[in-house]
Scaffold this active site. Sequence first.
Site, PDB file in Angstrom:
ATOM      1  N   ARG A  86       0.833  -1.211   0.000  1.00 23.12           N
ATOM      2  CA  ARG A  86       0.000   0.000   0.000  1.00 23.12           C
ATOM      3  C   ARG A  86       0.870   1.265   0.000  1.00 23.12           C
ATOM      4  O   ARG A  86       1.005   1.934  -1.008  1.00 23.12           O
ATOM      5  CB  ARG A  86      -0.949  -0.030   1.217  1.00 23.12           C
ATOM      6  N   ASP A  87       1.520   1.548   1.122  1.00 24.93           N
ATOM      7  CA  ASP A  87       2.285   2.797   1.210  1.00 24.93           C
ATOM      8  C   ASP A  87       3.456   2.755   0.235  1.00 24.93           C
ATOM      9  O   ASP A  87       3.832   3.769  -0.347  1.00 24.93           O
ATOM     10  CB  ASP A  87       2.812   2.985   2.648  1.00 24.93           C
ATOM     11  N   HIS A 144       5.633   4.881  12.457  1.00 24.13           N
ATOM     12  CA  HIS A 144       5.558   4.779  10.992  1.00 24.13           C
ATOM     13  C   HIS A 144       6.531   5.816  10.431  1.00 24.13           C
ATOM     14  O   HIS A 144       6.185   6.990  10.287  1.00 24.13           O
ATOM     15  CB  HIS A 144       4.111   5.063  10.562  1.00 24.13           C
ATOM     16  N   HIS A 183       9.099   7.275   7.644  1.00 25.05           N
ATOM     17  CA  HIS A 183       9.684   7.333   6.303  1.00 25.05           C
ATOM     18  C   HIS A 183      11.151   7.715   6.493  1.00 25.05           C
ATOM     19  O   HIS A 183      11.526   8.302   7.514  1.00 25.05           O
ATOM     20  CB  HIS A 183       8.911   8.337   5.442  1.00 25.05           C
ATOM     21  N   CYS A 235       4.444   9.368  -0.230  1.00 23.98           N
ATOM     22  CA  CYS A 235       3.035   9.737  -0.339  1.00 23.98           C
ATOM     23  C   CYS A 235       2.882  10.747  -1.462  1.00 23.98           C
ATOM     24  O   CYS A 235       3.602  11.745  -1.502  1.00 23.98           O
ATOM     25  CB  CYS A 235       2.534  10.335   0.983  1.00 23.98           C
ATOM     26  N   ASN A 257       9.207   4.369   2.826  1.00 21.42           N
ATOM     27  CA  ASN A 257       9.113   3.908   4.218  1.00 21.42           C
ATOM     28  C   ASN A 257      10.448   3.275   4.576  1.00 21.42           C
ATOM     29  O   ASN A 257      11.164   2.771   3.715  1.00 21.42           O
ATOM     30  CB  ASN A 257       8.046   2.811   4.343  1.00 21.42           C
TER      31      ASN A 257
HETATM   32  P1  HMG Z   1     -12.835  14.868  -2.699  1.00 21.97           P
HETATM   33  O1  HMG Z   1     -12.420  15.200  -4.107  1.00 21.97           O
HETATM   34  O2  HMG Z   1     -12.985  15.986  -1.739  1.00 21.97           O
HETATM   35  O3  HMG Z   1     -14.154  13.993  -2.590  1.00 21.97           O
HETATM   36  O4  HMG Z   1     -11.785  13.815  -2.132  1.00 21.97           O
HETATM   37  P2  HMG Z   1     -15.413  13.766  -3.460  1.00 21.97           P
HETATM   38  O5  HMG Z   1     -16.392  13.153  -2.553  1.00 21.97           O
HETATM   39  O6  HMG Z   1     -15.761  15.011  -4.203  1.00 21.97           O
HETATM   40  O7  HMG Z   1     -14.913  12.654  -4.501  1.00 21.97           O
HETATM   41  C1  HMG Z   1     -14.128  12.898  -5.640  1.00 21.97           C
HETATM   42  C2  HMG Z   1     -14.324  11.757  -6.621  1.00 21.97           C
HETATM   43  O8  HMG Z   1     -13.823  10.548  -6.045  1.00 21.97           O
HETATM   44  C3  HMG Z   1     -15.783  11.470  -6.906  1.00 21.97           C
HETATM   45  O9  HMG Z   1     -15.838  10.947  -8.222  1.00 21.97           O
HETATM   46  C4  HMG Z   1     -16.136  10.397  -5.922  1.00 21.97           C
HETATM   47  O10 HMG Z   1     -17.212   9.605  -6.347  1.00 21.97           O
HETATM   48  C5  HMG Z   1     -14.870   9.599  -5.868  1.00 21.97           C
HETATM   49  P3  HMG Z   1     -16.569  11.774  -9.406  1.00 21.97           P
HETATM   50  O11 HMG Z   1     -17.952  12.027  -8.924  1.00 21.97           O
HETATM   51  O12 HMG Z   1     -15.746  13.041  -9.534  1.00 21.97           O
HETATM   52  O13 HMG Z   1     -16.448  10.857 -10.572  1.00 21.97           O
HETATM   53  N1  HMG Z   1     -14.651   8.933  -4.575  1.00 21.97           N
HETATM   54  C6  HMG Z   1     -14.261   7.657  -4.440  1.00 21.97           C
HETATM   55  N2  HMG Z   1     -14.011   6.688  -5.340  1.00 21.97           N
HETATM   56  C7  HMG Z   1     -13.631   5.485  -4.873  1.00 21.97           C
HETATM   57  N3  HMG Z   1     -13.481   5.210  -3.545  1.00 21.97           N
HETATM   58  C8  HMG Z   1     -13.727   6.150  -2.622  1.00 21.97           C
HETATM   59  C9  HMG Z   1     -14.124   7.433  -3.055  1.00 21.97           C
HETATM   60  N4  HMG Z   1     -14.439   8.574  -2.410  1.00 21.97           N
HETATM   61  C10 HMG Z   1     -14.762   9.465  -3.343  1.00 21.97           C
HETATM   62  N5  HMG Z   1     -13.551   5.882  -1.337  1.00 21.97           N
HETATM   63  C11 HMG Z   1     -11.188  11.925  -0.736  1.00 21.97           C
HETATM   64  C12 HMG Z   1     -11.881  13.289  -0.810  1.00 21.97           C
HETATM   65  C13 HMG Z   1     -11.040  11.565   0.710  1.00 21.97           C
HETATM   66  C14 HMG Z   1     -12.053  10.922  -1.479  1.00 21.97           C
HETATM   67  C15 HMG Z   1      -9.809  12.056  -1.438  1.00 21.97           C
HETATM   68  O14 HMG Z   1      -9.137  13.148  -0.876  1.00 21.97           O
HETATM   69  C16 HMG Z   1      -8.959  10.817  -1.299  1.00 21.97           C
HETATM   70  O15 HMG Z   1      -9.288   9.773  -1.828  1.00 21.97           O
HETATM   71  N6  HMG Z   1      -7.815  10.936  -0.580  1.00 21.97           N
HETATM   72  C17 HMG Z   1      -6.936   9.815  -0.325  1.00 21.97           C
HETATM   73  C18 HMG Z   1      -5.500  10.236  -0.508  1.00 21.97           C
HETATM   74  C19 HMG Z   1      -4.591   9.083  -0.216  1.00 21.97           C
HETATM   75  O16 HMG Z   1      -4.937   7.922  -0.358  1.00 21.97           O
HETATM   76  N7  HMG Z   1      -3.340   9.419   0.198  1.00 21.97           N
HETATM   77  C20 HMG Z   1      -2.351   8.427   0.507  1.00 21.97           C
HETATM   78  C21 HMG Z   1      -2.629   7.646   1.748  1.00 21.97           C
HETATM   79  S1  HMG Z   1      -2.253   8.533   3.241  1.00 21.97           S
HETATM   80  C22 HMG Z   1      -0.582   8.221   3.510  1.00 21.97           C
HETATM   81  O17 HMG Z   1       0.093   7.704   2.661  1.00 21.97           O
HETATM   82  C23 HMG Z   1       0.002   8.523   4.876  1.00 21.97           C
HETATM   83  C24 HMG Z   1       0.232   7.283   5.717  1.00 21.97           C
HETATM   84  O18 HMG Z   1       1.103   6.369   5.070  1.00 21.97           O
HETATM   85  C25 HMG Z   1       0.844   7.667   7.087  1.00 21.97           C
HETATM   86  C26 HMG Z   1       2.056   8.599   6.946  1.00 21.97           C
HETATM   87  O19 HMG Z   1       3.023   8.258   6.253  1.00 21.97           O
HETATM   88  O20 HMG Z   1       1.981   9.670   7.572  1.00 21.97           O
HETATM   89  C27 HMG Z   1      -1.082   6.550   6.010  1.00 21.97           C
HETATM   90 MG    MG Z   2       3.258   6.553   5.051  1.00 18.21          MG
END
Ligand code: HMG
Ligand code: MG
Length: 283
Positions: free
Chosen positions: A13-14, A205, A207, A238, A247
Amino acid sequence: MSDFVEIFEVGPRDGLQNEKRMIPVAEKIALIDCLSKGGFRRIEVASFVSPKWVPQMADGAQVLAGIDRAEGVSYAALTPNLRGYEGARAARVDEVAIFASASEGFSKANLNATIAESLERFTPVVEAARRDGMPVRGYVSCVTDCPFDGPVAPGSVATVVAAMQALGCYEVSLGDTIGRGTPEGVDAMLATVLEEMEAAKLAGHFHDTAGRALDNVDVALGRGLRVFDAAVGGLGGCPYAPGAAGNVATEAVMGHLEAAGFVTGLDAAVIAKAAQMAREMRG
Ligand code: HMG
Ligand code: MG
């Protein structure tokens, strides 16, 4: 204090979410199937997030449908909202993770929401998970530094950790998202966070952008933490955190812990093979 330290594998995933090359489902499945033989208790394999935001994770359901699930391994996925939760449940994950930020800048960039809005969005997710008996893990990102807001105060981290605990997360993983944390900074952050949540429910966690991740693991061990997230082959970063490198590598954490006398339960030969696969998958 037990001498067992768990490494939570987050590579599929990450590790893979930030790869430029669209990695075929079959390659992801092969990596996860290899990792499943490595002795992990938990492996994070997918994200049910918007494919517009993270295209690399759009195939989570296919990945989960294709893997050979090993007994005793919990397969986890990130779920930012109820839609993501429903997708993850349909794909038969064993646990989900909600993810917030300790800084407003990263919250906006990663979730298009303020911290408060993101926590509100998680409420129906944890309610549904509770009804389904699905364990929920929590992440708090930017626990020392934010790519947009700069240094993050330990009190801000503790507040979000407390909120994740109140939502019902069984464990909260503390993310040094951009790998800029120093041992001194991590220690100060942990001192404050431990006032809100006990060490047994916290994970580190880290990086490894600045090469300090293993030093930060040591500091966290000293504070009683016994779970560390890592990605085989040091994959990762990310897409919404400019400057975030991989990571900390699973094989490096494993070697480091075992040299210090801790037991990880991991099979070094399998981990080496998975690390090789991960490096070959890199764009
Ligand atoms: P948004 O644009 O504000 O939300 O995003 P929305 O509701 O307007 O949705 C946008 C589009 O996405 C729409 O499609 C939704 O239907 C669709 P459209 O109508 O334009 O065709 N949608 C989805 N599709 C599939 N699955 C879903 C979903 N939700 C909406 N669940 C949102 C808000 C939260 C969805 C967006 O910001 C997002 O997906 N963010 C995730 C970002 C991400 O995954 N980042 C990486 C992970 S975090 C990380 O790596 C850190 C970590 O490792 C810890 C660390 O290192 O600190 C965990
Ligand atoms: Mg991370």
